[in-house]
Design an enzyme around this catalytic site. Structure first.
Site, PDB file in Angstrom:
ATOM      1  N   CYS A 176      -0.472 -40.262   8.108  1.00 44.10           N
ATOM      2  CA  CYS A 176      -1.909 -40.176   8.380  1.00 44.10           C
ATOM      3  C   CYS A 176      -2.654 -40.836   7.230  1.00 44.10           C
ATOM      4  O   CYS A 176      -2.287 -40.655   6.070  1.00 44.10           O
ATOM      5  CB  CYS A 176      -2.312 -38.710   8.503  1.00 44.10           C
ATOM      6  SG  CYS A 176      -4.060 -38.473   8.793  1.00 44.10           S
ATOM      7  N   HIS A 230      -2.104 -35.591  17.636  1.00 42.58           N
ATOM      8  CA  HIS A 230      -2.354 -35.610  16.188  1.00 42.58           C
ATOM      9  C   HIS A 230      -3.856 -35.482  15.914  1.00 42.58           C
ATOM     10  O   HIS A 230      -4.273 -34.697  15.047  1.00 42.58           O
ATOM     11  CB  HIS A 230      -1.800 -36.929  15.627  1.00 42.58           C
ATOM     12  CG  HIS A 230      -1.986 -37.140  14.154  1.00 42.58           C
ATOM     13  ND1 HIS A 230      -0.947 -37.142  13.249  1.00 42.58           N
ATOM     14  CD2 HIS A 230      -3.114 -37.374  13.433  1.00 42.58           C
ATOM     15  CE1 HIS A 230      -1.431 -37.353  12.028  1.00 42.58           C
ATOM     16  NE2 HIS A 230      -2.744 -37.516  12.116  1.00 42.58           N
ATOM     17  N   GLU A 231      -4.663 -36.227  16.647  1.00 37.23           N
ATOM     18  CA  GLU A 231      -6.115 -36.217  16.376  1.00 37.23           C
ATOM     19  C   GLU A 231      -6.746 -34.883  16.796  1.00 37.23           C
ATOM     20  O   GLU A 231      -7.656 -34.389  16.121  1.00 37.23           O
ATOM     21  CB  GLU A 231      -6.810 -37.391  17.078  1.00 37.23           C
ATOM     22  CG  GLU A 231      -6.252 -38.768  16.740  1.00 37.23           C
ATOM     23  CD  GLU A 231      -5.993 -39.019  15.263  1.00 37.23           C
ATOM     24  OE1 GLU A 231      -6.683 -38.409  14.421  1.00 37.23           O
ATOM     25  OE2 GLU A 231      -5.080 -39.790  14.938  1.00 37.23           O
ATOM     26  N   HIS A 265      -6.320 -32.505  14.103  1.00 39.13           N
ATOM     27  CA  HIS A 265      -7.344 -32.677  13.059  1.00 39.13           C
ATOM     28  C   HIS A 265      -8.604 -31.885  13.412  1.00 39.13           C
ATOM     29  O   HIS A 265      -9.198 -31.237  12.552  1.00 39.13           O
ATOM     30  CB  HIS A 265      -7.725 -34.155  12.909  1.00 39.13           C
ATOM     31  CG  HIS A 265      -6.868 -34.927  11.955  1.00 39.13           C
ATOM     32  ND1 HIS A 265      -6.704 -34.560  10.638  1.00 39.13           N
ATOM     33  CD2 HIS A 265      -6.152 -36.068  12.105  1.00 39.13           C
ATOM     34  CE1 HIS A 265      -5.909 -35.431  10.039  1.00 39.13           C
ATOM     35  NE2 HIS A 265      -5.555 -36.363  10.904  1.00 39.13           N
TER      36      HIS A 265
HETATM   37  C1  LIG Z   1       1.499 -41.044  15.488  1.00 40.12           C
HETATM   38  S1  LIG Z   1       0.129 -40.094  15.271  1.00 40.12           S
HETATM   39  C2  LIG Z   1      -0.490 -40.780  13.783  1.00 40.12           C
HETATM   40  C3  LIG Z   1      -1.957 -40.846  13.775  1.00 40.12           C
HETATM   41  C4  LIG Z   1      -2.523 -41.300  12.478  1.00 40.12           C
HETATM   42  N1  LIG Z   1      -3.916 -41.038  12.458  1.00 40.12           N
HETATM   43  C5  LIG Z   1      -4.479 -40.125  11.656  1.00 40.12           C
HETATM   44  O1  LIG Z   1      -5.250 -39.272  12.063  1.00 40.12           O
HETATM   45  C6  LIG Z   1      -2.301 -42.795  12.311  1.00 40.12           C
HETATM   46  O2  LIG Z   1      -1.371 -43.163  11.636  1.00 40.12           O
HETATM   47  O3  LIG Z   1      -3.058 -43.553  12.888  1.00 40.12           O
END
Ligand SMILES: CSCC[C@H](NC=O)C(=O)O
Length: 139
Positions: free
Chosen positions: A88, A129-130, A133
């Site tokens: 991230c 993932h988002e 957050h």
């Molecule tokens: C595979 S999910 C990874 C998501 C990450 N974004 C961060 O909030 C990013 O590397 O864009």
């Protein structure tokens, strides 16, 4: 407007507030910032630019289009959950996360229209993932 990336883990662990139609400018800033970081990043949540509103932006790997969601909620998961290492822009290193291969998401678009859409594969992983957050979950 392109914004700086927030890297304060305590801030990122706070749950974001619901977004409203007044937050369209934040959604635009988030998308601009994601596009400006496209070499390293495929998705961002508003707290990554210092705004605790539940807004996410991501690249849909199926369509090649960027998408923005306000107040996204996963209403259905399908398939067998798997564990995967994720990085991230806001966090050092990689961490393990549990993800589902298919998800159905309810969200509002920037006109505050309610939508429901299904995603799979890596796009589904990015969205999970988002949404983490938005809930203050650091992977
Ligand atoms: C595979 S999910 C990874 C998501 C990450 N974004 C961060 O909030 C990013 O590397 O864009």
């Amino acid at each position: 407007m392109i914004k700086d990336i927030m890297r304060d883990e305590l801030f990122l662990q706070m749950k974001s507030l619901p977004a409203t139609k007044e937050d369209k400018g934040i959604a635009d800033d988030l998308l601009d910032t994601l596009k400006a970081n496209a070499m390293q990043c495929v998705g961002m949540a508003a707290n990554m630019i210092g705004v605790q509103k539940c807004i996410i932006a991501f690249l849909n790997k199926e369509s090649g289009q960027y998408e923005v969601m306000l107040n996204p909620v996963i209403i259905k998961t399908s398939g067998i959950a798997y564990r995967v290492m994720e990085g991230c822009l806001s966090l050092a290193g990689e961490r393990e996360a549990k993800r589902y291969p298919q998800i159905k998401v309810q969200y509002y678009d920037t006109d505050m229209k309610l939508k429901i859409k299904s995603y799979k594969g890596f796009t589904a992983q990015i969205i999970q993932h988002e949404i983490d957050h938005c809930n203050g979950i650091l992977i």
